[in-house]
Design a protein around this motif. Structure first.
Motif, PDB file in Angstrom:
ATOM      1  N   ALA A  18       0.830  -1.201   0.000  1.00 36.60           N
ATOM      2  CA  ALA A  18       0.000   0.000   0.000  1.00 36.60           C
ATOM      3  C   ALA A  18       0.866   1.254   0.000  1.00 36.60           C
ATOM      4  CB  ALA A  18      -0.930  -0.003   1.209  1.00 36.60           C
ATOM      5  N   LEU A  19       1.918   1.240   0.801  1.00 35.70           N
ATOM      6  CA  LEU A  19       2.821   2.389   0.852  1.00 35.70           C
ATOM      7  C   LEU A  19       3.490   2.601  -0.500  1.00 35.70           C
ATOM      8  CD1 LEU A  19       4.289   4.589   2.470  1.00 35.70           C
ATOM      9  CD2 LEU A  19       5.983   2.868   3.081  1.00 35.70           C
ATOM     10  N   GLY A  20       3.908   1.504  -1.103  1.00 35.91           N
ATOM     11  CA  GLY A  20       4.550   1.600  -2.408  1.00 35.91           C
ATOM     12  C   GLY A  20       3.610   2.149  -3.461  1.00 35.91           C
ATOM     13  N   ALA A  21       2.386   1.655  -3.471  1.00 38.60           N
ATOM     14  CA  ALA A  21       1.410   2.138  -4.447  1.00 38.60           C
ATOM     15  C   ALA A  21       1.102   3.613  -4.219  1.00 38.60           C
ATOM     16  CB  ALA A  21       0.140   1.306  -4.357  1.00 38.60           C
ATOM     17  N   ALA A  22       0.906   3.990  -2.954  1.00 36.38           N
ATOM     18  CA  ALA A  22       0.615   5.393  -2.642  1.00 36.38           C
ATOM     19  C   ALA A  22       1.805   6.279  -3.000  1.00 36.38           C
ATOM     20  CB  ALA A  22       0.268   5.536  -1.164  1.00 36.38           C
ATOM     21  N   GLY A  23       2.994   5.785  -2.717  1.00 34.93           N
ATOM     22  CA  GLY A  23       4.197   6.557  -3.028  1.00 34.93           C
ATOM     23  C   GLY A  23       4.362   6.770  -4.522  1.00 34.93           C
ATOM     24  N   MET A  24       4.100   5.719  -5.284  1.00 36.09           N
ATOM     25  CA  MET A  24       4.251   5.845  -6.724  1.00 36.09           C
ATOM     26  C   MET A  24       3.164   6.753  -7.325  1.00 36.09           C
ATOM     27  SD  MET A  24       6.997   4.388  -7.203  1.00 36.09           S
ATOM     28  CE  MET A  24       7.265   4.116  -8.933  1.00 36.09           C
ATOM     29  N   MET A  25       1.978   6.744  -6.735  1.00 32.26           N
ATOM     30  CA  MET A  25       0.917   7.622  -7.227  1.00 32.26           C
ATOM     31  C   MET A  25       1.215   9.075  -6.869  1.00 32.26           C
ATOM     32  SD  MET A  25      -2.571   5.481  -6.582  1.00 32.26           S
ATOM     33  CE  MET A  25      -3.583   6.824  -7.176  1.00 32.26           C
ATOM     34  N   ALA A  26       1.800   9.277  -5.697  1.00 36.90           N
ATOM     35  CA  ALA A  26       2.069  10.640  -5.234  1.00 36.90           C
ATOM     36  C   ALA A  26       3.264  11.262  -5.946  1.00 36.90           C
ATOM     37  CB  ALA A  26       2.315  10.636  -3.731  1.00 36.90           C
ATOM     38  N   VAL A  27       4.103  10.427  -6.485  1.00 39.52           N
ATOM     39  CA  VAL A  27       5.302  10.934  -7.160  1.00 39.52           C
ATOM     40  C   VAL A  27       4.901  11.544  -8.501  1.00 39.52           C
ATOM     41  CG1 VAL A  27       7.475  10.239  -8.214  1.00 39.52           C
ATOM     42  CG2 VAL A  27       6.798   9.254  -6.052  1.00 39.52           C
ATOM     43  N   SER A  28       5.372  12.735  -8.717  1.00 37.02           N
ATOM     44  CA  SER A  28       5.003  13.424  -9.958  1.00 37.02           C
ATOM     45  C   SER A  28       6.224  13.584 -10.858  1.00 37.02           C
ATOM     46  CB  SER A  28       4.403  14.787  -9.633  1.00 37.02           C
ATOM     47  OG  SER A  28       5.401  15.570  -8.978  1.00 37.02           O
ATOM     48  N   VAL A  34      10.976   9.486  -7.086  1.00 34.63           N
ATOM     49  CA  VAL A  34      10.847   8.102  -7.561  1.00 34.63           C
ATOM     50  C   VAL A  34      11.925   7.240  -6.922  1.00 34.63           C
ATOM     51  CG1 VAL A  34      11.003   6.589  -9.579  1.00 34.63           C
ATOM     52  CG2 VAL A  34       9.762   8.755  -9.740  1.00 34.63           C
ATOM     53  N   LYS A  35      13.133   7.747  -6.903  1.00 35.64           N
ATOM     54  CA  LYS A  35      14.258   7.017  -6.313  1.00 35.64           C
ATOM     55  C   LYS A  35      14.010   6.767  -4.824  1.00 35.64           C
ATOM     56  CE  LYS A  35      19.105   7.328  -7.397  1.00 35.64           C
ATOM     57  NZ  LYS A  35      20.251   8.211  -7.616  1.00 35.64           N
TER      58      LYS A  35
END
Length: 64
Positions: A18-28, A34-35
């Motif tokens: 969940a954290l990974g998915a949220a992090g990837m969605m929040a990354v613009s 991203v790194k």
């Protein structure tokens, strides 16, 4: 106790996903973000694998 360990592992894996998915969605498109998100996901995955290894080792030791 084993059921508790298994549920903790599954909970950790779900939280990591969940954290990974949220992090990837929040990354613009920011490569630095991203790194950073990738490092967090890798660390969570490493911890999950280490916990799984401990559980398997414990199981193998008990069933020799």
């Amino acid at each position: 106790m084993k059921e508790h360990q298994t549920s903790n592992l599954l909970l950790g894996m779900a939280a990591g996903a969940a954290l990974g998915a949220a992090g990837m969605m929040a990354v613009s498109q920011n490569p630095r973000k991203v790194k950073r998100a990738a490092r967090k996901m890798a660390k969570g995955a490493e911890q999950a694998v280490m916990q799984l290894d401990k559980m398997v080792t414990g199981f193998m030791d008990e069933h020799k």
